[in-house]
Design a protein around this motif. Sequence first.
Motif, PDB file in Angstrom:
ATOM      1  N   PHE A   1       0.827  -1.202   0.000  1.00 47.98           N
ATOM      2  CA  PHE A   1       0.000   0.000   0.000  1.00 47.98           C
ATOM      3  C   PHE A   1       0.870   1.265   0.000  1.00 47.98           C
ATOM      4  CE2 PHE A   1      -2.437   3.255   2.431  1.00 47.98           C
ATOM      5  CZ  PHE A   1      -3.410   3.490   1.471  1.00 47.98           C
ATOM      6  N   ILE A   2       1.886   1.283   0.845  1.00 52.65           N
ATOM      7  CA  ILE A   2       2.784   2.440   0.880  1.00 52.65           C
ATOM      8  C   ILE A   2       3.482   2.604  -0.470  1.00 52.65           C
ATOM      9  CG2 ILE A   2       4.783   3.474   2.010  1.00 52.65           C
ATOM     10  CD1 ILE A   2       2.265   3.370   3.755  1.00 52.65           C
ATOM     11  N   GLU A   3       3.914   1.480  -1.063  1.00 55.71           N
ATOM     12  CA  GLU A   3       4.550   1.551  -2.375  1.00 55.71           C
ATOM     13  C   GLU A   3       3.585   2.046  -3.439  1.00 55.71           C
ATOM     14  OE1 GLU A   3       7.651   1.300  -3.277  1.00 55.71           O
ATOM     15  OE2 GLU A   3       8.205   1.011  -1.174  1.00 55.71           O
ATOM     16  N   LYS A   4       2.331   1.634  -3.338  1.00 55.27           N
ATOM     17  CA  LYS A   4       1.346   2.081  -4.336  1.00 55.27           C
ATOM     18  C   LYS A   4       1.109   3.587  -4.221  1.00 55.27           C
ATOM     19  CE  LYS A   4      -3.185   1.067  -6.312  1.00 55.27           C
ATOM     20  NZ  LYS A   4      -2.610   0.984  -7.683  1.00 55.27           N
ATOM     21  N   LEU A   5       1.067   4.104  -3.001  1.00 50.74           N
ATOM     22  CA  LEU A   5       0.911   5.542  -2.835  1.00 50.74           C
ATOM     23  C   LEU A   5       2.113   6.287  -3.417  1.00 50.74           C
ATOM     24  CD1 LEU A   5      -0.564   5.817   0.782  1.00 50.74           C
ATOM     25  CD2 LEU A   5      -1.777   6.040  -1.393  1.00 50.74           C
ATOM     26  N   ARG A   6       3.307   5.771  -3.166  1.00 48.42           N
ATOM     27  CA  ARG A   6       4.509   6.405  -3.728  1.00 48.42           C
ATOM     28  C   ARG A   6       4.463   6.376  -5.255  1.00 48.42           C
ATOM     29  NH1 ARG A   6       8.429   3.020   0.311  1.00 48.42           N
ATOM     30  NH2 ARG A   6       8.398   4.457   2.112  1.00 48.42           N
TER      31      ARG A   6
END
Length: 299
Positions: free
Chosen positions: A249-254
């Motif tokens: 999820f954090i990677e997708k936001l980035r």
Amino acid sequence: MLDLGIDVGGTFIKYAIVDEENNIIRRWKKETIKFDTPKEFYDYLCADVPVENIRYIGLSVPGVLAPDSTILSEAAVNVRVMYHTNVRQEIESRLGRPAHVLNDAKSAGFCEMQLGNGKGAASSVYFVIGTGIGGCVCDDHQVIEGVNRVAGEFSNLACGFHEDGSIKHLWEIASMNALIDIYNEIVEEDRKERYGTEITKRYHAGEAAALRAMDQWCRNICLGFETIITFYNPEVICVGGGISKEDWFIEKLRDTMQQENLKRAFPELVTTRIERCLYDNDANILGALLFARQKESEA
């Protein structure tokens, strides 16, 4: 010396005794019960709380707080009786120890700023995704609350207008409930979901509707990030909430923030990092205690 942290929530009131190295020595909780009067509520909150070896008390509470710790906005049904009461006075009169009070989202952010992934940053923001969007804005040593104490109430960031002319707010498009709404607008009636976790499972299974809904939801979250970056330009935005524990999820936001079709302002200049919040269930209590210690050191 030991300090006492109290996190007042709509479902539970959580307590923790904490040493000077921020280790939790003892923790317990009780159900949050709806009372008819503030006196009954505060008597219940303070009942059987051990204070013999306690130095300071830090409280995390829902709602907007006045400088004197009076609650200025209503919250969940079970704690609504706190509205217009002075929390600090109520606690100090019953427990006889210096008490300091901070909004719950700001408590979590202050914990992250002092101990977590915002530590050492000259400027940081905490963006907590739940049924709404909790928030906190910090400089290098304190929470920035604003003249009316509403700084960081990211749920209420304006992001357009409804057809009736009323303002559309960020919580309507970027909260966990918003993900559910986005998904349910795409699928047929018999496939509608009530929980974000189920939509996440369908996303990982490659379901087209879940993929589309997740993409739109993450773009909406990044709209909030872009607004925050434009008006504050922090070193780091730390994302909290249950889903923030997931690396994907954090990677997708980035990745979403880097999409060319967003046409972001100053894309080659902005260096704000997107990270997760390091602390979770203990963040409110630890943040409130750290805030209490800071206030006592300034006195």
